[in-house]
Design a protein around this motif. Structure first.
Motif, mmCIF file in Angstrom:
data_model
loop_
_atom_site.group_PDB
_atom_site.id
_atom_site.type_symbol
_atom_site.label_atom_id
_atom_site.label_comp_id
_atom_site.label_asym_id
_atom_site.label_seq_id
_atom_site.Cartn_x
_atom_site.Cartn_y
_atom_site.Cartn_z
ATOM 1 N N CYS A 173 0.404 28.638 61.429
ATOM 2 C CA CYS A 173 -0.319 29.940 61.286
ATOM 3 C C CYS A 173 -1.678 29.894 61.751
ATOM 4 C CB CYS A 173 -0.343 29.911 59.643
ATOM 5 S SG CYS A 173 -1.604 31.315 59.030
ATOM 6 N N ASP A 174 -2.095 31.154 62.531
ATOM 7 C CA ASP A 174 -3.130 31.517 63.054
ATOM 8 C C ASP A 174 -3.912 32.515 62.037
ATOM 9 O OD1 ASP A 174 -3.171 29.442 64.905
ATOM 10 O OD2 ASP A 174 -2.190 30.773 66.404
ATOM 11 N N ARG A 225 -6.491 27.736 61.431
ATOM 12 C CA ARG A 225 -5.046 27.327 62.060
ATOM 13 C C ARG A 225 -4.771 26.155 61.301
ATOM 14 N NH1 ARG A 225 -4.212 26.366 68.502
ATOM 15 N NH2 ARG A 225 -4.000 28.679 68.239
ATOM 16 N N ALA A 226 -3.426 26.410 60.858
ATOM 17 C CA ALA A 226 -2.898 25.293 59.866
ATOM 18 C C ALA A 226 -1.469 25.112 60.382
ATOM 19 C CB ALA A 226 -3.014 25.835 58.424
ATOM 20 N N TYR A 227 -1.088 23.731 60.233
ATOM 21 C CA TYR A 227 0.286 23.435 60.446
ATOM 22 C C TYR A 227 1.012 22.938 59.098
ATOM 23 C CZ TYR A 227 -1.323 22.951 65.385
ATOM 24 O OH TYR A 227 -1.774 23.449 66.602
ATOM 25 N N GLN A 273 -9.345 24.174 62.657
ATOM 26 C CA GLN A 273 -8.069 23.613 62.679
ATOM 27 C C GLN A 273 -7.917 22.892 61.819
ATOM 28 O OE1 GLN A 273 -6.485 22.488 66.485
ATOM 29 N NE2 GLN A 273 -4.861 21.275 65.554
ATOM 30 N N CYS A 274 -7.023 23.245 60.535
ATOM 31 C CA CYS A 274 -6.855 22.572 59.276
ATOM 32 C C CYS A 274 -6.059 21.404 59.055
ATOM 33 C CB CYS A 274 -6.612 23.528 58.335
ATOM 34 S SG CYS A 274 -7.711 25.077 58.411
ATOM 35 N N CYS A 307 -0.894 31.068 53.928
ATOM 36 C CA CYS A 307 -1.791 30.965 55.063
ATOM 37 C C CYS A 307 -3.301 31.633 54.487
ATOM 38 C CB CYS A 307 -1.448 31.560 56.278
ATOM 39 S SG CYS A 307 -2.330 31.139 57.760
ATOM 40 N N LEU A 308 -3.385 32.750 53.906
ATOM 41 C CA LEU A 308 -4.410 33.227 53.560
ATOM 42 C C LEU A 308 -5.257 32.798 52.607
ATOM 43 C CD1 LEU A 308 -4.401 36.880 54.814
ATOM 44 C CD2 LEU A 308 -5.725 35.188 55.767
ATOM 45 N N GLY A 309 -4.687 32.296 51.495
ATOM 46 C CA GLY A 309 -5.118 32.004 50.112
ATOM 47 C C GLY A 309 -6.433 31.325 50.135
ATOM 48 N N GLU A 310 -6.728 30.424 50.856
ATOM 49 C CA GLU A 310 -7.968 29.374 50.669
ATOM 50 C C GLU A 310 -8.936 30.637 51.409
ATOM 51 O OE1 GLU A 310 -7.255 26.260 53.222
ATOM 52 O OE2 GLU A 310 -5.944 25.187 51.613
ATOM 53 N N VAL A 311 -8.656 31.324 52.767
ATOM 54 C CA VAL A 311 -9.637 31.876 53.361
ATOM 55 C C VAL A 311 -9.890 33.244 52.364
ATOM 56 C CG1 VAL A 311 -9.924 33.482 55.295
ATOM 57 C CG2 VAL A 311 -8.587 31.380 55.551
#
Length: 135
Positions: free
Chosen positions: A96-97, A108-110, A21-22, A39-43
């Protein structure tokens, strides 16, 4: 806990995957701007391109992390939401999940977005200094 370590195992450190949970990021924008939430950039930077499942949810008109207030939101680009131009009714919280191939949530980020009408407030700091001639 699984004790056996496979030879082809590798350890990856990904920003905020330890707790998945970010947190809640806030932004204030003016109506008519282009807003992109990735949402996916960091991952993907940390782990590379794998098969990710991304789902988006939206809580309209409120900045919150209370999951009971969210409804499903379609995102044609899957990994990001683009609001162009953003409207006042787009204000709220976007969640985003990200799940891996085993459907385990890895992130998970808000994003809490406030949308102001044009002309209410100048969000460009340098320009606002010029307008007030205070410095």
């Amino acid at each position: 806990m699984y004790e056996k370590v496979l030879e082809d195992c590798r350890v990856c450190t990904v920003k905020c995957l330890e707790s998945w949970q970010c947190g809640l990021r806030n932004m204030t924008v003016t109506s008519g701007e282009r807003v992109e939430i990735d949402c996916l950039g960091e991952v993907m930077e940390a782990m590379g391109r794998f098969s990710w499942r991304v789902t988006w949810r939206y809580a309209g008109g409120i900045i919150t992390s209370d999951d009971s207030l969210f409804i499903r939101r379609d995102a044609p680009l899957l990994d990001r939401v683009i609001l162009d131009p953003i409207r006042e009714e787009d204000a709220g919280t976007y969640r985003c999940d990200v799940q891996d191939v085993t459907l385990r949530i890895v992130k998970r980020a808000y994003w809490g977005i406030r949308v102001l009408p044009v002309g209410i407030l100048n969000l460009d700091y340098e320009s606002s200094l010029d307008q007030c001639n205070c410095c």
